[in-house]
Structures are given as C-alpha cells and as structure tokens.
Design a protein around this motif. Structure first.
Motif, PDB file in Angstrom:
ATOM      1  N   ASN A 132       0.832  -1.206   0.000  1.00 23.93           N
ATOM      2  CA  ASN A 132       0.000   0.000   0.000  1.00 23.93           C
ATOM      3  C   ASN A 132       0.869   1.258   0.000  1.00 23.93           C
ATOM      4  O   ASN A 132       0.997   1.938   1.012  1.00 23.93           O
ATOM      5  CB  ASN A 132      -0.939   0.001   1.207  1.00 23.93           C
ATOM      6  N   THR A 158      -2.383   4.959  -2.159  1.00 20.58           N
ATOM      7  CA  THR A 158      -3.140   5.548  -1.054  1.00 20.58           C
ATOM      8  C   THR A 158      -3.703   6.917  -1.458  1.00 20.58           C
ATOM      9  O   THR A 158      -4.871   7.227  -1.197  1.00 20.58           O
ATOM     10  CB  THR A 158      -2.232   5.702   0.187  1.00 20.58           C
ATOM     11  N   GLN A 195      -5.092   4.907   7.397  1.00 22.72           N
ATOM     12  CA  GLN A 195      -4.362   3.809   6.754  1.00 22.72           C
ATOM     13  C   GLN A 195      -3.185   3.360   7.618  1.00 22.72           C
ATOM     14  O   GLN A 195      -2.899   2.175   7.769  1.00 22.72           O
ATOM     15  CB  GLN A 195      -3.858   4.240   5.367  1.00 22.72           C
TER      16      GLN A 195
END
Lengths: 335, 335
Positions: free
Chosen positions: A35, A40, A61
């Motif tokens: 990620n 993101t 996140q």
C-alpha cells in the motif's frame, strides 16, 4: 520517555513500518505491505467528495498497519512516536512540506520537521521529515538514508565523498566535510523499465530480477558497460536490438546488456571525480550489478562498498539519528 | 518499356504509394493510408491458420491500394512495376530479405533485390530492395533515401559527409568518396515518446506536434540542448521533472525542453567530427527543431540543410535511381 520508536518508510509503491528498541536500535517487529503512497493518494482522491481530509485518511491507513504490527509485537503501540521520511512529505503524501535547502548537515540539524500530535484517529505522535532540494534537483528519503549511513560507517570528516544510492532514480550525493553540498538524480532504473516494456526493445529483452545470473549474462552486462563508454547512450540503446537481430545474445543476456549500458552511463563519469572517495550504498536487489559495474569501470580502488544489510537499515537509522538530535535540542531549550 | 513506375514506401505504421512518370519523375497520383507493415503482419498472423501465404496476403493488400490509386489516376495500373524499400523486406514485411553489407555504393549497385513477377493475385512486377547492416547496426529504407538524396543534391565525390536523417530512429550516415562506410542509429524520437508517455515525466510534459511553437517554448528547447552538453542524459532527464516541480516551465515548454535534451544528446558529438561535411535531411515534421538544434550547437557553418520537400521525395527518387541502374545493367547483359 518511551523505550520504543516506530520507523516508517512509506514509498511510492511500498510501505514498511518497523518497531525499534530505542536504546540499542534493535528491530522488534516489522509490517510490510504494497500500500504505497501512490495508491493511497489515488484512493483518497476517489473519496475526496466524501469530505475526508487527506491527512486524516492517511492516518487511518497508518493506524491499520500499526494495529497489524501490534498483534505481531504482542503489546499496544499507542503513544509510540512515529518517524516518517520520504514520499510521505510529497505532494501525493500524507502532507506536503517544503524541501530543506543545501548545504545540508549530516547530523540531522538541517531537516525540516512537521509534528502531528496524537489524536482520536491515531494515538501516536508523528514526526514528518522533509526532503532536500538543490537549484536543479530534488530528493525525499535518500537524505535520511545518508544521515543513517554516515553514522553507521563512521565517515571521517576530512574525506570528500560521493555516496551512490542506486535505484529507480539513483542518487549521487556529494559530501564535503560532513555536509551534503550537491546531488544528482539518474533515471537509470526507470529508463530500463520503460525501454524494456514500452519501446521497440521490448521484443529484444526478457527482464526480471531474482533469478541466478549466469556467466554468459555477466559477460553481456560487462559488454553493455563497455558499450556505454564507446558510444552515446541514444545510439548504444539501439545495439540492444541489433544484438538480438544478429542472434548474438538471447533475451535474458540482452536484458543484462541493456542494464550494463544504463548503469555504465550512470557511473562512467565518476572516473573524472578523482578527488572524491566513492561510497557505493546498494540494497540487496542491485548489489551484485553495481559491484560488478564498479569493477568493470576500474573504480574499485577509489570505492568503499557498504554491505547491503547496512544499506537496508539506513532509513530507520537516519530517522532515529534525526529524532535524537531534535530530542537533544528540545532538552537544551527546556533547561 | 512502361512510361510509369509505382513507388511504394511501406513503413511500420504508414503506407504511401506514388504513381510516377518515369521520364521526368513527375508525381501523377498518390495513395496514403494508415495500413502499415506492423498492422498488416498482425492481421496475417491472425489468419495464418487459413493457410494463406504471407506474400500472397501482402500482395492482396497492395492490390487494394493500387485499385484505389487507379481510380484517382483514371486509368489501369496493370503491368506497372512496383518499387519497394524499407520495412517491406523485414521479418514482419512482405518477404524478409537479408541486409546488404557495408561498404555500400550510392549509385544503387550494392542493393540486394528480390523480383516478384506479376501473377493472378497482382498484375504488377515487384522489385523489393534490401536494407543495409554494419557489424553493429541496421537500417531498412534510409539507404534508399540516401541514394535519392545524393543524386538530388549532386554531392561532390571528394567530400566526406555525414547525412543526418532524423526520426523515431534517427540515422547518421557516414559517406566517404560516394560510398556509405558506416552509420549509427539514435533512438531519439522513441526515447522521447516512451519518456513522455510511460515514465514519471509523463506528468511533467504535454507532447504534441502540429501547434505553433512560441518564443518561450523555443527558449526551453535551447535550454534543453545546453543541458545535454552540461550533464549526462540519465541525469538531464530528471531535470524535466524538477523544472515542473519548481514551476520553472509549463508542460508544453517542458516537452520542448525534453526534446532539446534528446536532440542535443544526439547531435552534440558531431562537434568532434570536424573533417566531415554535415548534411541535415529533415522531413517537414522535424525540420524546425533540428535546424534550431544545429544553430544552438554552433554547427551551422559545417552543415548543409536540405529542404524538407527534397527529403520527402528522397525515398521514391532513390527507388527510381536503383531501378534505372539495374535496368542499365540488364540491358548491358542482354547485349
């Protein structure tokens, strides 16, 4: 004072979070994912209409990753300070902060820092570090690796050195008396990728790391390095195609030949920098290639080769060095 | 003897067929399409199971174009010989024929030729011309343009000259005493395309020909040329990104800056070739850029600039020159 720190290396296409024992800098546990900052940011962009702030979205996140790391560690990671460098402070990162300027000291004193206090979204303080710019170049992250490397290899202050950090965008960092005075970015890895995947050369090479390199592939790599000395790169690139047309190389050999042309082009001007100590700082994935290139270009005598394990730990070491410097400073101010 | 010839320039991504009056080489009619060699080959590949031969399939496609041209001309084109050079003789062309070798005379005598007699598929004889190779480079088509150019500009046999043919794959052709002795391919146009479309630089440039170039865009182009002299290309490329990050250039200016870096890198070593007459042979689309680059690099004094209309007619002029040479030869043999 918390005995732990969280070191976060949030790159464009990858994420790494390390729980570190502050005293001896020992790694306690690690959380790695795909990620990256780019993905993101894209997801946040899609949800922008919902009104969520960028920094809040990035914190959420990050919280997910910390929760996963907490399970591995076996205890709560609340209140442990997070140190972040690299793309996290870019225009597509958690929060954009301006670049620090040159000259840039290796003790961490010239880093620009943005603090974020723990809140209901994320119960951890964050220290977000800036990148560095010159009049013609930029970086985010490599300056922190450099600070870590300079400490780990205990560089003499008297030496003028060029640190070479290979990668998609290789950096050559010029150090005089413990201060970064200039740096240059070479698009070596990226040019390899676009030529191997999107140009006419795509039919002439089979790229792919992770496999054993054979003797004939090493030979092709050295041929590429010599080709880069012999001819201009826009011309040298086309010989990747002719070598395949003439059945001189198979496609794996040809990928090594292309790699040799590009790494050779990046490194060959270092022959002119005779007053500088070269310091090759290569992570595991490119170590063998750059070491061979240094040998082929007869630069071995003027080059210190840093072990790849040291390089792989440079980012967190640099973050901790910056943190400790700032901590010292704050204590002084408080006295 | 037929008073007409059909000159075919079948490139990878384009097709051009010209009906020429053999006596004065006047253009009678022309047929242009996007049905290039690449696409034609792909379609044949998909139908390969049906058992149709490659050469037959290509002839059928050619017949369709001739029929369209016949309507424009207003008379039947049966029995008119077709002259073909370039990618038509490549591994993805009508029929692969080997490259001729260096040295390669400019009178057309060293071209390898494959005849195809008229048949029921196509009522026209075909003369298919080879490309040329050196020990490290290849071309298909530019050697025929060179033969045409050498005739049209009436080059003195005493001059050592470098013909520069810009393009996706620019060619520099080294001529000594009327003979091609060496050549080099530069991937200038292709590197521009892949960097502008597939690299991190894609967010920093807006590429696109055909619009008026402003004074500030020309300035950016010249800056790019100077940058190519100052720094290694893998480093220079990254400054396209930093110029955008620093808001120094808008994306159209930046595309011109990138173009300047690449064309500068291609041409700058010609400064060393002081014993050679440079001859710039640029078609309409790149003429202004290369002319400006020659001026900026202070190569104007040693460079002859061929008008772009002459260059645009070079392929057919070369084909006719080769045809007439072969015809003369056949007549001699018949005597």
């Amino acid at each position: 004072m918390n005995k732990y720190l969280l070191c976060c290396d949030w790159g464009t296409t990858s994420f790494r979070l390390q729980l570190i024992n502050r005293g001896d800098q020992r790694l306690i546990a690690e959380q790695i994912s795909q990620n990256g900052i780019g993905q993101t940011y894209d997801i946040w962009k899609q949800r922008e209409q919902s009104g969520i702030e960028r920094i809040t979205f990035f914190k959420e996140q990050l919280k997910n990753q910390i929760d996963a790391l907490s399970i591995k560690a076996g205890f709560s990671l609340d209140n442990i300070t997070i140190l972040m460098s690299g793309m996290a402070s870019s225009s597509i990162g958690m929060q954009e902060i301006p670049y620090a300027q040159l000259p840039f000291a290796l003790d961490g004193s010239d880093v620009l820092i943005k603090y974020h206090e723990a809140d209901e979204t994320l119960p951890n303080d964050i220290m977000l570090f800036s990148g560095v710019r010159s009049s013609r170049d930029v970086m985010r992250g490599e300056e922190t690796q450099l600070i870590g490397l300079a400490e780990m290899i205990d560089l003499s202050m008297d030496i003028d050195a060029i640190f070479i950090l290979p990668g998609t965008h290789s950096k050559h960092l010029y150090i005089e008396k413990g201060v970064l005075v200039d740096f240059k970015t070479y698009m070596t890895g990226e040019v390899f990728n676009v030529m191997a995947n999107y140009s006419i050369l795509k039919d002439s090479v089979t790229a792919g790391l992770g496999t054993q390199i054979t003797a004939s592939e090493w030979k092709a790599f050295e041929d590429g390095i010599r080709e880069s000395e012999y001819s201009e790169i826009l011309n040298a690139l086309f010989t990747v195609r002719t070598r395949q047309l003439f059945d001189l190389l198979d496609k794996k050999q040809n990928a090594m030949y292309l790699s040799g042309i590009l790494i050779g082009s990046e490194l060959r001007q270092l022959n002119r920098e005779t007053n500088w100590q070269l310091i090759l700082c290569c992570g595991q994935n490119l170590h063998a290639l750059y070491q061979k290139a240094i040998e082929t270009l007869q630069l071995s005598k003027s080059t210190i080769i840093v072990p790849s394990e040291t390089v792989d730990n440079a980012a967190s070491a640099g973050q901790i060095r910056i943190f400790e410097f700032q901590n010292l400073l704050l204590n002084k101010i408080n006295l």
